[in-house]
Design a protein around this motif. Structure first.
Motif, PDB file in Angstrom:
ATOM      1  N   VAL A  20      -4.591  -1.068  10.704  1.00 37.28           N
ATOM      2  CA  VAL A  20      -4.746  -0.424   9.393  1.00 37.28           C
ATOM      3  C   VAL A  20      -4.158  -1.297   8.279  1.00 37.28           C
ATOM      4  O   VAL A  20      -3.133  -1.965   8.457  1.00 37.28           O
ATOM      5  CB  VAL A  20      -4.078   0.983   9.388  1.00 37.28           C
ATOM      6  CG1 VAL A  20      -2.549   0.887   9.348  1.00 37.28           C
ATOM      7  CG2 VAL A  20      -4.569   1.808   8.208  1.00 37.28           C
ATOM      8  N   GLN A  21      -4.864  -1.322   7.147  1.00 42.76           N
ATOM      9  CA  GLN A  21      -4.322  -1.981   5.956  1.00 42.76           C
ATOM     10  C   GLN A  21      -3.653  -0.888   5.136  1.00 42.76           C
ATOM     11  O   GLN A  21      -4.329   0.041   4.670  1.00 42.76           O
ATOM     12  CB  GLN A  21      -5.436  -2.617   5.134  1.00 42.76           C
ATOM     13  CG  GLN A  21      -6.103  -3.789   5.845  1.00 42.76           C
ATOM     14  CD  GLN A  21      -7.247  -4.359   5.013  1.00 42.76           C
ATOM     15  OE1 GLN A  21      -7.839  -3.683   4.186  1.00 42.76           O
ATOM     16  NE2 GLN A  21      -7.556  -5.632   5.245  1.00 42.76           N
ATOM     17  N   ALA A  22      -2.361  -0.986   4.974  1.00 46.53           N
ATOM     18  CA  ALA A  22      -1.619   0.064   4.272  1.00 46.53           C
ATOM     19  C   ALA A  22      -0.892  -0.514   3.065  1.00 46.53           C
ATOM     20  O   ALA A  22      -0.260  -1.559   3.158  1.00 46.53           O
ATOM     21  CB  ALA A  22      -0.623   0.715   5.220  1.00 46.53           C
ATOM     22  N   THR A  23      -1.034   0.150   1.946  1.00 45.35           N
ATOM     23  CA  THR A  23      -0.321  -0.259   0.732  1.00 45.35           C
ATOM     24  C   THR A  23       0.460   0.931   0.220  1.00 45.35           C
ATOM     25  O   THR A  23      -0.113   1.995  -0.023  1.00 45.35           O
ATOM     26  CB  THR A  23      -1.316  -0.696  -0.369  1.00 45.35           C
ATOM     27  OG1 THR A  23      -2.236  -1.624   0.188  1.00 45.35           O
ATOM     28  CG2 THR A  23      -0.588  -1.330  -1.537  1.00 45.35           C
ATOM     29  N   LEU A  24       1.760   0.761   0.060  1.00 45.05           N
ATOM     30  CA  LEU A  24       2.600   1.847  -0.431  1.00 45.05           C
ATOM     31  C   LEU A  24       3.048   1.536  -1.856  1.00 45.05           C
ATOM     32  O   LEU A  24       3.546   0.440  -2.131  1.00 45.05           O
ATOM     33  CB  LEU A  24       3.821   2.022   0.475  1.00 45.05           C
ATOM     34  CG  LEU A  24       4.720   3.214   0.165  1.00 45.05           C
ATOM     35  CD1 LEU A  24       3.977   4.537   0.337  1.00 45.05           C
ATOM     36  CD2 LEU A  24       5.958   3.198   1.062  1.00 45.05           C
ATOM     37  N   MET A  25       2.828   2.481  -2.737  1.00 39.52           N
ATOM     38  CA  MET A  25       3.180   2.305  -4.144  1.00 39.52           C
ATOM     39  C   MET A  25       4.318   3.271  -4.476  1.00 39.52           C
ATOM     40  O   MET A  25       4.157   4.491  -4.379  1.00 39.52           O
ATOM     41  CB  MET A  25       1.946   2.606  -5.000  1.00 39.52           C
ATOM     42  CG  MET A  25       2.079   2.240  -6.454  1.00 39.52           C
ATOM     43  SD  MET A  25       0.580   2.738  -7.362  1.00 39.52           S
ATOM     44  CE  MET A  25      -0.542   1.448  -6.894  1.00 39.52           C
TER      45      MET A  25
ATOM     46  N   SER B 138       5.332  10.383  -7.973  1.00 40.88           N
ATOM     47  CA  SER B 138       4.582  10.381  -6.713  1.00 40.88           C
ATOM     48  C   SER B 138       4.634   9.008  -6.037  1.00 40.88           C
ATOM     49  O   SER B 138       4.574   7.975  -6.697  1.00 40.88           O
ATOM     50  CB  SER B 138       3.114  10.701  -6.974  1.00 40.88           C
ATOM     51  OG  SER B 138       2.947  12.005  -7.419  1.00 40.88           O
ATOM     52  N   TRP B 139       4.701   9.041  -4.744  1.00 43.81           N
ATOM     53  CA  TRP B 139       4.476   7.852  -3.923  1.00 43.81           C
ATOM     54  C   TRP B 139       3.012   7.889  -3.489  1.00 43.81           C
ATOM     55  O   TRP B 139       2.477   8.969  -3.202  1.00 43.81           O
ATOM     56  CB  TRP B 139       5.364   7.893  -2.684  1.00 43.81           C
ATOM     57  CG  TRP B 139       6.821   7.682  -2.943  1.00 43.81           C
ATOM     58  CD1 TRP B 139       7.678   8.536  -3.579  1.00 43.81           C
ATOM     59  CD2 TRP B 139       7.599   6.558  -2.543  1.00 43.81           C
ATOM     60  NE1 TRP B 139       8.940   8.007  -3.611  1.00 43.81           N
ATOM     61  CE2 TRP B 139       8.926   6.791  -2.970  1.00 43.81           C
ATOM     62  CE3 TRP B 139       7.320   5.371  -1.865  1.00 43.81           C
ATOM     63  CZ2 TRP B 139       9.962   5.890  -2.748  1.00 43.81           C
ATOM     64  CZ3 TRP B 139       8.343   4.472  -1.627  1.00 43.81           C
ATOM     65  CH2 TRP B 139       9.651   4.728  -2.077  1.00 43.81           C
TER      66      TRP B 139
ATOM     67  N   GLU C 163      -0.789  11.098  -1.225  1.00 49.67           N
ATOM     68  CA  GLU C 163       0.206  11.220  -2.285  1.00 49.67           C
ATOM     69  C   GLU C 163       1.359  12.047  -1.746  1.00 49.67           C
ATOM     70  O   GLU C 163       1.155  13.046  -1.063  1.00 49.67           O
ATOM     71  CB  GLU C 163      -0.414  11.926  -3.497  1.00 49.67           C
ATOM     72  CG  GLU C 163       0.583  12.148  -4.624  1.00 49.67           C
ATOM     73  CD  GLU C 163      -0.026  12.886  -5.817  1.00 49.67           C
ATOM     74  OE1 GLU C 163      -1.141  13.422  -5.671  1.00 49.67           O
ATOM     75  OE2 GLU C 163       0.617  12.920  -6.870  1.00 49.67           O
ATOM     76  N   TRP C 164       2.560  11.632  -2.064  1.00 53.77           N
ATOM     77  CA  TRP C 164       3.720  12.415  -1.626  1.00 53.77           C
ATOM     78  C   TRP C 164       4.711  12.561  -2.763  1.00 53.77           C
ATOM     79  O   TRP C 164       5.031  11.601  -3.450  1.00 53.77           O
ATOM     80  CB  TRP C 164       4.406  11.739  -0.436  1.00 53.77           C
ATOM     81  CG  TRP C 164       5.650  12.482  -0.009  1.00 53.77           C
ATOM     82  CD1 TRP C 164       5.700  13.631   0.722  1.00 53.77           C
ATOM     83  CD2 TRP C 164       7.000  12.137  -0.313  1.00 53.77           C
ATOM     84  NE1 TRP C 164       7.009  14.022   0.886  1.00 53.77           N
ATOM     85  CE2 TRP C 164       7.827  13.119   0.264  1.00 53.77           C
ATOM     86  CE3 TRP C 164       7.604  11.092  -1.012  1.00 53.77           C
ATOM     87  CZ2 TRP C 164       9.211  13.097   0.165  1.00 53.77           C
ATOM     88  CZ3 TRP C 164       8.984  11.067  -1.117  1.00 53.77           C
ATOM     89  CH2 TRP C 164       9.777  12.054  -0.529  1.00 53.77           C
TER      90      TRP C 164
END
Lengths: 131, 210
Positions: B18-23, B31-32, B46-47
Motif C-alpha cells: 500500500v502507498q500511504a500518505t499521512l498528513m 484533522s489527520w 480522516e481522523w
C-alpha cells in the motif's frame, strides 16, 4: 402557507459545487488569507443556503450531506512555503496564500496528480505559487 | 502513536504494497488525513480526536462534505478499509441495512426508540423488515441525524424523487376519517383525498410501524 409547504427545486451536489466555483471565479479578488478564507466560506454557505435543502448545522457536518467550508483549525503546513496554508477536505486541497490568492485542487490519489478546479490570484495579481 | 498512526501501521502490515500518505494538522484539534492507494484503488481516512474515523473513496462530487462512512474504533475502521481494498469496491458501492447504519453511527435501538417515542423492540422489528413505509424510514434516519433521499436510476439518467403533497399523514394501520376516504369497489384500495402534508412533515410525526 406553512413553511413545510415551500418547495425548492433539488439541485445535485455536483451542480452546487460548479455554482460555487462559478461564483468564486466572478468574485473580486481577496487581499489576505483571512479575506480569501471568508470569500470561500461565505460563497459556499450562500450556495448551500440557496440551492440545497439541508439546513446549516455544523455539528452534523459528517452526516447531513451539506457542503461545509473547511474548518479553520484544519490547517496543514506547506513545505518551504510558510506564506501558503493548506486546508484539507476529503476530496479537495485548498491552498490559500497570504496575499489572498487561492487554489482548489481535487485530490486524485490513484493517478498521483491533483487537478486544479480553480486558481484565483490575490488582489496584487500574484497566484498562490508565483514568487 | 495516535489512533490514526496505529491504523496506518496496521494497514501497512496487512497490505505491504500500500502507498500511504499521512498528513498531520498544524493544530492539535485539526484533522489527520491518511490517503491509501493500492493498484488504482484509493481510500481516504480522516481522523479527529473527538469524531473517530471517517472513511471515503472517490469519486468526490462535492466540496467540504463529510466522510462517506464513520467508525468509532480502529478495529471497525480497519475492517472496513480492508474490505474496500480487497473487494475494490468504493464506499459508495456499499449497501447497509438499517441496523448496520445505526451501528456505524454508534447508536443503540433504545436511543432511536427514545427519539421516536417508541419501544426498542419496535425499532428492532423495523430494522429486520423487508418492506418499510417511506415515512417510517424517514423518521428512523432523522432520529440518527440523517435524512432520506429517494433516487430513481435509469440507463443514462439518475434523478432524485420528490413525492407529491398528497402523501397521507397517517400510518396505514389507522383508518382515515370517512370524509377524506372512499373505498373503490373494483380494487378495494383506499383512495385518500389530497392532504397539505409533505414528506417533510411526515418525518416530524411519530407514526411508526410495529
Amino acid at each position: 402557507m406553512g413553511s413545510h409547504m415551500v418547495r425548492r427545486q433539488q439541485v445535485s451536489k455536483d451542480a452546487r459545487f460548479q455554482e460555487f466555483l462559478r461564483r468564486l471565479a466572478e468574485a473580486p479578488p481577496a487581499s489576505s488569507y483571512v479575506t480569501a478564507y471568508d470569500l470561500i466560506a461565505s460563497t459556499l454557505n450562500g450556495v448551500e443556503d440557496e440551492l440545497s435543502e439541508i439546513s446549516y448545522a455544523p455539528s452534523q457536518w459528517r452526516t447531513d450531506g451539506r457542503m461545509y467550508p473547511p474548518l479553520e483549525d484544519n490547517i496543514h503546513r506547506v513545505q518551504n512555503r510558510p506564506d501558503v496554508r493548506l486546508l484539507r477536505s476529503k476530496g479537495h486541497l485548498t491552498y490559500i496564500r497570504e496575499n489572498g490568492a487561492f487554489e482548489i485542487r481535487i485530490r486524485n490519489a490513484p493517478l498521483g496528480i491533483d487537478e486544479i478546479e480553480i486558481a484565483k490570484p490575490g488582489a496584487d495579481g500574484r497566484g498562490v505559487w508565483n514568487r | 502513536m495516535n489512533p490514526i498512526e496505529q491504523l496506518q501501521a496496521k494497514l501497512e502490515q496487512r497490505f505491504p504494497e500500500v502507498q500511504a500518505t499521512l498528513m498531520a494538522p498544524a493544530t492539535k484539534t485539526g484533522s489527520w488525513w491518511l490517503d491509501l492507494t493500492i493498484e488504482g484503488q484509493s481510500v481516504t481516512v480522516e481522523w479527529r480526536h473527538k469524531d473517530g474515523f471517517g472513511v471515503s473513496s472517490p469519486p468526490f462530487e462535492g466540496y467540504g462534505e463529510g466522510p462517506d462512512e464513520c467508525f468509532p474504533t480502529i478495529d471497525a475502521a480497519f475492517e472496513r478499509i480492508e474490505t474496500i481494498l480487497l473487494s475494490k469496491q468504493g464506499t459508495k458501492d456499499k449497501e447497509l441495512t438499517l441496523g448496520e447504519i445505526r451501528t456505524a453511527l454508534n447508536r443503540s435501538q433504545a436511543d432511536i426508540g427514545k427519539v421516536l417515542g417508541t419501544a426498542q423492540n419496535a425499532v428492532s422489528k423495523m430494522e429486520r423488515r423487508g418492506d418499510v413505509r417511506v415515512s417510517s424510514l424517514a423518521s428512523f434516519l432523522s432520529a440518527l441525524g440523517g435524512r432520506l433521499q429517494l433516487r430513481a436510476i435509469f440507463p443514462g439518467w439518475t434523478v432524485n424523487i420528490r413525492l407529491g403533497d398528497d402523501t397521507p399523514p397517517v400510518p396505514s394501520e389507522v383508518q382515515p376519517p370517512p370524509t377524506t376516504t372512499s373505498r373503490t369497489a373494483s380494487t378495494g384500495r383506499t383512495a385518500r383525498a389530497p392532504s397539505s402534508h409533505s414528506l417533510a412533515s411526515l418525518t416530524q410525526n411519530r407514526a411508526w410501524e410495529t
